[in-house]
Design a protein around this motif. Structure first.
Motif, PDB file in Angstrom:
ATOM      1  N   ASP A   1      15.221 -10.932  14.099  1.00  0.00           N
ATOM      2  CA  ASP A   1      14.249 -10.225  14.936  1.00  0.00           C
ATOM      3  C   ASP A   1      14.539  -8.723  14.987  1.00  0.00           C
ATOM      4  N   VAL A   2      14.709  -8.126  13.836  1.00  0.00           N
ATOM      5  CA  VAL A   2      14.834  -6.665  13.774  1.00  0.00           C
ATOM      6  C   VAL A   2      13.808  -6.124  12.770  1.00  0.00           C
ATOM      7  N   THR A   3      13.441  -4.865  12.998  1.00  0.00           N
ATOM      8  CA  THR A   3      12.399  -4.217  12.214  1.00  0.00           C
ATOM      9  C   THR A   3      12.884  -2.845  11.775  1.00  0.00           C
ATOM     10  N   TRP A   4      12.520  -2.427  10.589  1.00  0.00           N
ATOM     11  CA  TRP A   4      12.777  -1.038  10.190  1.00  0.00           C
ATOM     12  C   TRP A   4      11.670  -0.611   9.250  1.00  0.00           C
ATOM     13  N   ARG A   5      11.628   0.683   8.960  1.00  0.00           N
ATOM     14  CA  ARG A   5      10.603   1.136   8.033  1.00  0.00           C
ATOM     15  C   ARG A   5      11.223   1.988   6.943  1.00  0.00           C
ATOM     16  N   VAL A   6      10.624   1.910   5.771  1.00  0.00           N
ATOM     17  CA  VAL A   6      11.052   2.723   4.641  1.00  0.00           C
ATOM     18  C   VAL A   6       9.814   3.416   4.092  1.00  0.00           C
ATOM     19  N   SER A   7      10.047   4.515   3.418  1.00  0.00           N
ATOM     20  CA  SER A   7       8.922   5.214   2.816  1.00  0.00           C
ATOM     21  C   SER A   7       9.371   5.826   1.499  1.00  0.00           C
ATOM     22  N   HIS A   8       8.396   6.241   0.725  1.00  0.00           N
ATOM     23  CA  HIS A   8       8.671   6.797  -0.582  1.00  0.00           C
ATOM     24  C   HIS A   8       7.414   7.541  -1.030  1.00  0.00           C
ATOM     25  N   PRO A   9       7.568   8.619  -1.789  1.00  0.00           N
ATOM     26  CA  PRO A   9       6.372   9.349  -2.249  1.00  0.00           C
ATOM     27  C   PRO A   9       5.352   8.450  -2.974  1.00  0.00           C
ATOM     28  N   ALA A  10       5.832   7.378  -3.606  1.00  0.00           N
ATOM     29  CA  ALA A  10       4.916   6.483  -4.323  1.00  0.00           C
ATOM     30  C   ALA A  10       3.960   5.764  -3.382  1.00  0.00           C
ATOM     31  N   MET A  11       4.259   5.768  -2.086  1.00  0.00           N
ATOM     32  CA  MET A  11       3.384   5.077  -1.132  1.00  0.00           C
ATOM     33  C   MET A  11       2.275   5.982  -0.619  1.00  0.00           C
ATOM     34  N   TYR A  12       2.328   7.251  -1.018  1.00  0.00           N
ATOM     35  CA  TYR A  12       1.322   8.219  -0.564  1.00  0.00           C
ATOM     36  C   TYR A  12       0.139   8.257  -1.521  1.00  0.00           C
ATOM     37  N   PRO A  13      -1.025   8.659  -1.032  1.00  0.00           N
ATOM     38  CA  PRO A  13      -2.181   8.789  -1.919  1.00  0.00           C
ATOM     39  C   PRO A  13      -2.017   9.984  -2.854  1.00  0.00           C
ATOM     40  N   ASP A  14      -2.577   9.862  -4.031  1.00  0.00           N
ATOM     41  CA  ASP A  14      -2.561  10.925  -5.026  1.00  0.00           C
ATOM     42  C   ASP A  14      -3.930  11.615  -4.968  1.00  0.00           C
ATOM     43  N   PRO A  15      -3.959  12.895  -4.596  1.00  0.00           N
ATOM     44  CA  PRO A  15      -5.264  13.559  -4.427  1.00  0.00           C
ATOM     45  C   PRO A  15      -6.140  13.509  -5.678  1.00  0.00           C
ATOM     46  N   ASP A  16      -5.519  13.433  -6.846  1.00  0.00           N
ATOM     47  CA  ASP A  16      -6.317  13.344  -8.074  1.00  0.00           C
ATOM     48  C   ASP A  16      -7.148  12.071  -8.123  1.00  0.00           C
ATOM     49  N   PHE A  17      -6.756  11.079  -7.329  1.00  0.00           N
ATOM     50  CA  PHE A  17      -7.475   9.802  -7.351  1.00  0.00           C
ATOM     51  C   PHE A  17      -8.087   9.481  -5.994  1.00  0.00           C
ATOM     52  N   ALA A  18      -8.362  10.536  -5.228  1.00  0.00           N
ATOM     53  CA  ALA A  18      -9.008  10.338  -3.922  1.00  0.00           C
ATOM     54  C   ALA A  18     -10.414   9.785  -4.104  1.00  0.00           C
ATOM     55  N   GLN A  19     -11.069  10.196  -5.182  1.00  0.00           N
ATOM     56  CA  GLN A  19     -12.437   9.741  -5.394  1.00  0.00           C
ATOM     57  C   GLN A  19     -12.457   8.510  -6.286  1.00  0.00           C
ATOM     58  N   SER A  20     -13.050   7.449  -5.782  1.00  0.00           N
ATOM     59  CA  SER A  20     -13.234   6.225  -6.571  1.00  0.00           C
ATOM     60  C   SER A  20     -14.702   6.112  -6.963  1.00  0.00           C
ATOM     61  N   GLU A  21     -14.923   5.298  -7.981  1.00  0.00           N
ATOM     62  CA  GLU A  21     -16.261   5.208  -8.538  1.00  0.00           C
ATOM     63  C   GLU A  21     -16.565   3.754  -8.865  1.00  0.00           C
ATOM     64  N   ILE A  22     -17.665   3.236  -8.306  1.00  0.00           N
ATOM     65  CA  ILE A  22     -18.135   1.906  -8.675  1.00  0.00           C
ATOM     66  C   ILE A  22     -19.604   2.059  -9.049  1.00  0.00           C
ATOM     67  N   HIS A  23     -19.895   1.842 -10.314  1.00  0.00           N
ATOM     68  CA  HIS A  23     -21.226   2.153 -10.843  1.00  0.00           C
ATOM     69  C   HIS A  23     -21.588   3.589 -10.484  1.00  0.00           C
ATOM     70  N   GLU A  24     -22.777   3.778  -9.883  1.00  0.00           N
ATOM     71  CA  GLU A  24     -23.189   5.156  -9.596  1.00  0.00           C
ATOM     72  C   GLU A  24     -22.689   5.653  -8.243  1.00  0.00           C
ATOM     73  N   HIS A  25     -21.901   4.819  -7.546  1.00  0.00           N
ATOM     74  CA  HIS A  25     -21.461   5.191  -6.207  1.00  0.00           C
ATOM     75  C   HIS A  25     -20.055   5.779  -6.238  1.00  0.00           C
ATOM     76  N   ARG A  26     -19.925   6.962  -5.667  1.00  0.00           N
ATOM     77  CA  ARG A  26     -18.620   7.612  -5.604  1.00  0.00           C
ATOM     78  C   ARG A  26     -18.254   7.803  -4.148  1.00  0.00           C
ATOM     79  N   PHE A  27     -16.993   7.550  -3.851  1.00  0.00           N
ATOM     80  CA  PHE A  27     -16.563   7.746  -2.470  1.00  0.00           C
ATOM     81  C   PHE A  27     -15.143   8.282  -2.460  1.00  0.00           C
TER      82      PHE A  27
END
Ligand SMILES: *[C@@H]1O[C@H](CO)[C@@H](O)[C@H](O)[C@H]1NC(C)=O
Length: 530
Positions: free
Chosen positions: A218-244
């Motif tokens: 019953d213990v908890t901790w957190r870890v982080s790493h740059p790989a867990m962060y979003p990459d701004p180059d891939f902020a925009q996704s595309e499915i067919h003609e829809h971009r978000f």
């Protein structure tokens, strides 16, 4: 120039028989808009309680007789965040049954107490080996609108024999950050001696990190790493003609029980990473230590859902732009498109195996992008649960399906930096996934000192909120140099670390001085006797 090259490449490999591509893909359930088993007094004409154009599924769990779905409060008007339908029929559009029952719903209510047995917003749910379902409640309402922190996150464990809550896990405040959003989890039972002796790994998507819960201690901790962060180059996704644009950090998560490897991916990335369970279990990181994360490979586009094939440990993923479910075998580097469907496989937010049907995956595919962009077509099927039988063992080898329509962006074809000979093979599916680990001998090197504590003001507003709300736009992908190696590309390696336990010498301090290098404990309430 780049686009022209891709066009030529795909024209050669794309066979015209691709129309009949996914004979194995079955629609288990499908809905245009979701309906519920409302109680007679429910205020269904109040759009803050029920707005069907705002309700979509992001998580799925399948037992022998029921299919459970999670409909998080991304927007207002989600009446129940967890529901189930009968598995009996296929292809139907059943009414969702609130789970465990309507008393758990706090939608449109102000009379609740966060200590009550209520559910605010659940993104994913997972089954354990003890016939129980674990509901990960993020506690955030309207996460894509005003991001109200309604309650702290928690887990409710429900016994499926009785549909009663048997366990509640509250997280110590020290592992939370200002805008934490707990979206996904895996239950690691590989060393469990009983039902309550598991490890749980949880993704924090908005304050990127992985939370580790050792339920035996019953213990908890957190870890982080740059790989867990979003990459701004891939902020925009595309499915067919829809971009978000969505700058979401780590959200896709799966676990290979056989190898002990946890795979993860942010939404805004073209990469998949891994971390071994022994690394996560070893405890919080001491100062100036980097989490041992590996780059698994690069994909043709962004995605969320991940799973592992029980047959051969292949990683199953779904690149959004390709509207496909594909697999990649980490041992043989063999790839396969398991299913391709331009309509049925849009935005696969969750892929899951089920003990009730070994060798089968269920996935949830929704028109998330159209809910998000507010251009939903209510006359189309906007939520589907699909079922797919995985090819058994060696039948993956030589399994050939024609390549679907070519991705016109984020392509891997220029990612030849690690693999100067392999890309010329006739295996068209290499365009979905490229793994540097299998082609590159160099080892992981830490390029900078990682400070894990002391300097970060966790109370500050999350810088990605503005991006997620469309207030700003990321740098153009065209400005990226495809040959420039990112730090994340150096995280190559395949060896599993030995099981160790870190000893963190510094004692815990008051939680106003948060630090990742500690274990945190909070009483877990056992509700079994209720
Ligand atoms: C919520 O419930 C807890 C536990 O029953 C109680 O201690 C607390 O005072 C309640 N909070 C409010 C605001 O009623």
């Amino acid at each position: 120039m780049f686009r022209i090259l891709i066009g030529v490449f795909c024209a050669v490999l794309w066979s015209p028989v691709s129309q009949a591509l996914s004979p194995g893909l079955q629609v288990a359930k499908q809905w245009k808009l979701l309906r519920y088993n409302f109680e007679p007094q429910a205020p269904i004409s109040d759009p803050n309680f029920y707005n069907p154009q705002n309700v979509l599924i992001t998580g799925v769990a399948v037992t022998n007789d029921r299919i459970f779905v999670a409909t998080p409060k991304l927007f207002s008007g989600v009446p129940s965040t967890v529901s189930w339908v009968s598995k009996a029929q296929f292809g139907d559009s059943p009414t969702l049954q609130a789970f465990p029952d309507w008393t758990f719903s706090n939608t449109g209510r102000s009379d609740f107490n966060c200590s009550d047995l209520i559910l605010t917003s659940v993104y994913r749910l997972r089954l354990d080996s003890c016939n129980r379902i674990w509901l990960l409640d993020a506690g955030i309402s309207r996460s894509l609108e005003d991001y109200e922190i309604t309650c702290p996150p928690k887990i409710l464990v429900v016994d499926l024999a009785t549909d009663r809550v048997v366990r509640r896990i509250d997280f110590p405040p020290e592992v939370l950050r200002g805008e934490s959003l707990f979206t996904n989890m895996v239950i690691d039972e590989t060393t469990a001696k009983g039902c309550d002796d598991v490890f749980v790994y949880i993704t924090d998507t908005v304050e990127p990190g992985i939370i580790v819960y050792d339920s035996g201690k019953d213990v908890t901790w957190r870890v982080s790493h740059p790989a867990m962060y979003p990459d701004p180059d891939f902020a925009q996704s595309e499915i067919h003609e829809h971009r978000f644009v969505l700058m979401d950090g780590v959200v896709g998560l799966t676990f290979d029980e056989r190898t002990g490897v946890v795979y993860f991916q942010p939404l805004a990335t073209d990469r998949v990473f891994s971390v071994h369970k022994n690394v996560l279990r070893a405890g919080p990181l001491p100062d100036n230590k980097m989490l041992d994360v590996k780059l698994v490979g690069k994909k043709s586009s962004q995605g969320i859902g991940l799973a592992v094939s029980p047959f051969d440990s292949s990683l199953i993923f779904s690149p959004l732009s390709e509207t496909a479910i594909a697999s990649w075998n980490p041992t043989t580097n063999q790839q396969s498109v398991l299913a391709f469907d331009r309509d049925q496989l849009q935005f696969v937010a969750d892929i899951t195996t089920t003990k009730s049907e070994p060798g089968v995956i269920y996935a949830i595919a929704s028109k998330f992008h159209r809910f998000f962009l507010k251009n939903l077509n209510p006359n189309e099927f906007n939520n589907r649960i699909v079922r797919l039988e995985l090819p058994a063992g060696n039948s993956l080898l030589g399994h050939r399906v024609a390549l679907p329509a070519a991705p016109t962006h984020n392509s891997l074809l220029n990612y030849g930096i690690y693999n100067t000979h392999g890309q010329t093979s006739t295996n068209a599916l290499q365009t979905y996934f490229t793994s540097p680990a299998l082609t590159t001998p160099f080892t992981t090197k830490t390029p900078f000192k990682f400070e894990s504590g002391g300097i970060v003001n966790y109370a500050a507003r999350n810088p990605f909120t503005a991006l997620n709300q469309g207030e700003a736009f990321p740098p153009s992908k065209a400005t990226r140099d495809n040959y420039q190696r990112s730090y994340l590309d150096t995280l190559v390696g395949t060896t599993a670390p030995a099981a160790t336990t870190r000893v963190v010498s510094v004692p815990p301090t008051a939680f106003s001085n948060r630090h990742s290098g500690y274990y945190y404990q909070r009483a877990t309430r056992s509700l079994g006797q209720q």
